[in-house]
Design a protein around this motif. Structure first.
Motif, PDB file in Angstrom:
ATOM      1  N   GLY A  48       0.783  -1.229   0.000  1.00 25.28           N
ATOM      2  CA  GLY A  48       0.000   0.000   0.000  1.00 25.28           C
ATOM      3  C   GLY A  48       0.814   1.277   0.000  1.00 25.28           C
ATOM      4  O   GLY A  48       0.239   2.374   0.027  1.00 25.28           O
ATOM      5  N   SER A  49       2.127   1.175  -0.053  1.00 28.90           N
ATOM      6  CA  SER A  49       2.956   2.378  -0.059  1.00 28.90           C
ATOM      7  C   SER A  49       3.117   2.912  -1.483  1.00 28.90           C
ATOM      8  O   SER A  49       3.006   2.176  -2.464  1.00 28.90           O
ATOM      9  N   PHE A  50       3.377   4.219  -1.584  1.00 30.88           N
ATOM     10  CA  PHE A  50       3.547   4.876  -2.871  1.00 30.88           C
ATOM     11  C   PHE A  50       4.950   5.449  -2.994  1.00 30.88           C
ATOM     12  O   PHE A  50       5.545   5.919  -2.021  1.00 30.88           O
ATOM     13  N   HIS A  51       5.443   5.431  -4.223  1.00 34.26           N
ATOM     14  CA  HIS A  51       6.730   6.035  -4.548  1.00 34.26           C
ATOM     15  C   HIS A  51       6.476   6.884  -5.783  1.00 34.26           C
ATOM     16  O   HIS A  51       6.204   6.345  -6.859  1.00 34.26           O
ATOM     17  N   ILE A  52       6.510   8.205  -5.629  1.00 35.02           N
ATOM     18  CA  ILE A  52       6.053   9.080  -6.688  1.00 35.02           C
ATOM     19  C   ILE A  52       7.118  10.118  -7.051  1.00 35.02           C
ATOM     20  O   ILE A  52       8.042  10.378  -6.284  1.00 35.02           O
ATOM     21  N   ALA A  53       6.933  10.687  -8.232  1.00 33.08           N
ATOM     22  CA  ALA A  53       7.796  11.774  -8.683  1.00 33.08           C
ATOM     23  C   ALA A  53       7.040  12.616  -9.693  1.00 33.08           C
ATOM     24  O   ALA A  53       6.128  12.123 -10.375  1.00 33.08           O
ATOM     25  N   GLY A  54       7.399  13.887  -9.782  1.00 32.12           N
ATOM     26  CA  GLY A  54       6.820  14.773 -10.782  1.00 32.12           C
ATOM     27  C   GLY A  54       5.350  15.049 -10.542  1.00 32.12           C
ATOM     28  O   GLY A  54       4.901  15.220  -9.406  1.00 32.12           O
ATOM     29  N   ASP A  55       4.582  15.066 -11.622  1.00 30.99           N
ATOM     30  CA  ASP A  55       3.172  15.443 -11.575  1.00 30.99           C
ATOM     31  C   ASP A  55       2.272  14.242 -11.279  1.00 30.99           C
ATOM     32  O   ASP A  55       1.258  14.021 -11.950  1.00 30.99           O
ATOM     33  N   ALA A  56       2.632  13.486 -10.266  1.00 30.94           N
ATOM     34  CA  ALA A  56       1.929  12.231  -9.972  1.00 30.94           C
ATOM     35  C   ALA A  56       0.536  12.448  -9.406  1.00 30.94           C
ATOM     36  O   ALA A  56      -0.274  11.515  -9.397  1.00 30.94           O
ATOM     37  N   ASP A  57       0.240  13.669  -8.941  1.00 26.48           N
ATOM     38  CA  ASP A  57      -1.080  13.927  -8.376  1.00 26.48           C
ATOM     39  C   ASP A  57      -1.938  14.816  -9.269  1.00 26.48           C
ATOM     40  O   ASP A  57      -3.013  15.257  -8.864  1.00 26.48           O
ATOM     41  N   ALA A  58      -1.472  15.066 -10.481  1.00 23.93           N
ATOM     42  CA  ALA A  58      -2.245  15.860 -11.429  1.00 23.93           C
ATOM     43  C   ALA A  58      -3.238  14.963 -12.163  1.00 23.93           C
ATOM     44  O   ALA A  58      -2.851  13.942 -12.730  1.00 23.93           O
ATOM     45  N   PRO A  59      -4.524  15.290 -12.181  1.00 23.05           N
ATOM     46  CA  PRO A  59      -5.490  14.456 -12.899  1.00 23.05           C
ATOM     47  C   PRO A  59      -5.349  14.613 -14.408  1.00 23.05           C
ATOM     48  O   PRO A  59      -5.018  15.689 -14.906  1.00 23.05           O
ATOM     49  N   PHE A  60      -5.589  13.527 -15.122  1.00 24.58           N
ATOM     50  CA  PHE A  60      -5.546  13.549 -16.582  1.00 24.58           C
ATOM     51  C   PHE A  60      -6.590  12.578 -17.112  1.00 24.58           C
ATOM     52  O   PHE A  60      -7.120  11.744 -16.378  1.00 24.58           O
ATOM     53  N   SER A  61      -6.894  12.675 -18.379  1.00 26.64           N
ATOM     54  CA  SER A  61      -7.898  11.822 -19.000  1.00 26.64           C
ATOM     55  C   SER A  61      -7.276  10.459 -19.279  1.00 26.64           C
ATOM     56  O   SER A  61      -6.345  10.348 -20.079  1.00 26.64           O
ATOM     57  N   ILE A  62      -7.793   9.410 -18.627  1.00 25.96           N
ATOM     58  CA  ILE A  62      -7.133   8.111 -18.762  1.00 25.96           C
ATOM     59  C   ILE A  62      -7.453   7.423 -20.087  1.00 25.96           C
ATOM     60  O   ILE A  62      -6.769   6.480 -20.488  1.00 25.96           O
ATOM     61  N   GLN A  63      -8.509   7.864 -20.772  1.00 21.39           N
ATOM     62  CA  GLN A  63      -8.827   7.357 -22.095  1.00 21.39           C
ATOM     63  C   GLN A  63      -8.869   5.814 -22.127  1.00 21.39           C
ATOM     64  O   GLN A  63      -9.570   5.200 -21.374  1.00 21.39           O
ATOM     65  N   SER A  64      -8.050   5.192 -22.989  1.00 28.51           N
ATOM     66  CA  SER A  64      -8.171   3.741 -23.197  1.00 28.51           C
ATOM     67  C   SER A  64      -7.679   2.896 -22.032  1.00 28.51           C
ATOM     68  O   SER A  64      -7.916   1.680 -22.019  1.00 28.51           O
ATOM     69  N   ILE A  65      -7.017   3.495 -21.057  1.00 26.38           N
ATOM     70  CA  ILE A  65      -6.658   2.721 -19.864  1.00 26.38           C
ATOM     71  C   ILE A  65      -7.923   2.229 -19.169  1.00 26.38           C
ATOM     72  O   ILE A  65      -7.935   1.161 -18.555  1.00 26.38           O
ATOM     73  N   SER A  66      -9.001   2.994 -19.327  1.00 27.06           N
ATOM     74  CA  SER A  66     -10.275   2.605 -18.716  1.00 27.06           C
ATOM     75  C   SER A  66     -10.773   1.268 -19.239  1.00 27.06           C
ATOM     76  O   SER A  66     -11.592   0.599 -18.581  1.00 27.06           O
ATOM     77  N   LYS A  67     -10.282   0.841 -20.397  1.00 30.29           N
ATOM     78  CA  LYS A  67     -10.728  -0.428 -20.988  1.00 30.29           C
ATOM     79  C   LYS A  67     -10.318  -1.630 -20.131  1.00 30.29           C
ATOM     80  O   LYS A  67     -10.949  -2.683 -20.210  1.00 30.29           O
ATOM     81  N   VAL A  68      -9.273  -1.468 -19.332  1.00 27.77           N
ATOM     82  CA  VAL A  68      -8.885  -2.535 -18.398  1.00 27.77           C
ATOM     83  C   VAL A  68      -9.994  -2.735 -17.366  1.00 27.77           C
ATOM     84  O   VAL A  68     -10.362  -3.872 -17.033  1.00 27.77           O
ATOM     85  N   PHE A  69     -10.551  -1.633 -16.880  1.00 25.88           N
ATOM     86  CA  PHE A  69     -11.577  -1.705 -15.839  1.00 25.88           C
ATOM     87  C   PHE A  69     -12.925  -2.152 -16.413  1.00 25.88           C
ATOM     88  O   PHE A  69     -13.653  -2.910 -15.767  1.00 25.88           O
ATOM     89  N   THR A  70     -13.262  -1.696 -17.621  1.00 26.06           N
ATOM     90  CA  THR A  70     -14.526  -2.139 -18.217  1.00 26.06           C
ATOM     91  C   THR A  70     -14.453  -3.620 -18.595  1.00 26.06           C
ATOM     92  O   THR A  70     -15.444  -4.338 -18.466  1.00 26.06           O
ATOM     93  N   LEU A  71     -13.274  -4.085 -19.039  1.00 22.44           N
ATOM     94  CA  LEU A  71     -13.125  -5.511 -19.316  1.00 22.44           C
ATOM     95  C   LEU A  71     -13.315  -6.322 -18.040  1.00 22.44           C
ATOM     96  O   LEU A  71     -14.027  -7.340 -18.026  1.00 22.44           O
ATOM     97  N   THR A  72     -12.695  -5.892 -16.946  1.00 24.63           N
ATOM     98  CA  THR A  72     -12.844  -6.581 -15.661  1.00 24.63           C
ATOM     99  C   THR A  72     -14.308  -6.634 -15.245  1.00 24.63           C
ATOM    100  O   THR A  72     -14.813  -7.681 -14.810  1.00 24.63           O
ATOM    101  N   LEU A  73     -14.996  -5.511 -15.391  1.00 19.63           N
ATOM    102  CA  LEU A  73     -16.399  -5.426 -15.006  1.00 19.63           C
ATOM    103  C   LEU A  73     -17.260  -6.332 -15.879  1.00 19.63           C
ATOM    104  O   LEU A  73     -18.115  -7.073 -15.378  1.00 19.63           O
TER     105      LEU A  73
END
Length: 309
Positions: A48-73
């Protein structure tokens, strides 16, 4: 500072001079407005730990990455009958190509090309109104990320709806073969909205942890999918997650991954971590240029690869 944080910082530092390279997805008007000079990395480990750098907390449009979640669903709703509607093979063509649909009678080659994800959206619509189906998707992403603040960017969804002529063509072509069970406008409403989900690298890395942990969400200690199903989703990400550049990504990075034209990539190191990178500038295949380079460096320096160290 942990060794992994030092590695993440090193990757960011080594690629900082390349931030802004590539071309943003200007065929979607809202994405054309995004500042290309941004770059974020987030690595979420199984504890559960995070290791981040740069703009890791900036929201962006995930676009086709969402297809992983819709496939799972959709797999949770329909099980393996889903594969009667969608194939499991790499496409070898652009993500929005209509050519293969002609040869293969409207059956998409895999669930990660646009046509395949449209078919998956059609399956999620079963028994639902479009608004309800979209709500199911958002609820699932909030569940796996443990973050109820995640939402759809409605301006991006509106922008895609107004310019998504090729996706309308794909959906109508599939409908002509009897491959869609619902009106094209309803199916694409679901599709455009789930592609318009906005997330940060931190949120996305957390959401992908169930694929790194054998189907369990290790933070919530809850099962999302079976171990076998998680393995199979990872296999599809490795083979098909970067469209016709999937082979090159597997060769260079060696991890299951799914890209989006918003510049994000979700990668999975099974048994170790979930990784999200984001930089809006894309390469000629529609994948994040700096993000891909970051994952290649991270995989090299950690020794993470499904093919061995």
């Amino acid at each position: 500072m942990s060794e992994l944080q030092e590695l993440v910082d090193g990757v960011y530092r080594d690629l900082k001079s390349h931030i802004g390279e590539g071309k943003v997805a200007d065929y979607i008007p809202e994405l054309a407005k995004v500042d290309p000079k941004q770059f974020g990395i987030a690595v979420a480990t199984l504890d559960g730990s995070f290791h981040i750098a740069g703009d890791a907390d900036a929201p962006f449009s995930i676009q086709s990455i969402s297809k992983v979640f819709t496939l799972t669903l959709a797999l949770g709703m329909a099980g393996d009958t889903l594969w009667t509607r969608v194939g499991r093979e790499p496409s070898g063509t652009a993500f929005n190509s209509i050519v293969q649909l002609e040869y293969e009678k409207g059956r998409p080659r895999n669930p990660f090309i646009n046509a395949g994800a449209i078919a998956v959206a059609d399956m999620i619509l079963a028994g639902h109104q479009p608004r309800e189906a979209i709500g199911e998707i958002v609820h699932f992403v909030r569940f796996v990320s443990g973050d109820d603040s995640i939402a759809i960017d409605h301006e991006v969804a509106k922008s895609e709806t107004g310019t998504g002529y090729r996706n309308f063509a794909l959906a109508n072509f599939m409908r002509s073969f009897g491959r869609l069970n619902h009106p094209v406008e309803h199916v694409l409403g679901v599709y455009f909205h789930h592609c318009a989900l906005a997330m940060s690298c931190r949120q996305l890395a957390r959401a992908g942890l169930y694929l790194a942990a054998g189907g369990r969400n290790p933070v919530l200690d809850s099962r999302v999918v079976s171990r076998e199903r998680a393995r199979r989703i990872n296999a599809l990400m490795l083979m098909c997650g970067h469209y016709d550049a999937s082979g090159d990504f597997a060769y260079r990075v060696g991890l299951p991954g799914k890209s989006g034209v918003g510049g994000g990539i979700l990668a999975v190191a099974p048994g170790k971590a979930s990784i999200a990178v984001w930089s809006p500038g894309l390469n000629e295949y529609g994948n994040s240029l700096v993000g891909t380079a970051a994952l290649e460096l991270l995989a090299q320096r950690t020794g993470w690869s499904v093919f061995g160290t």
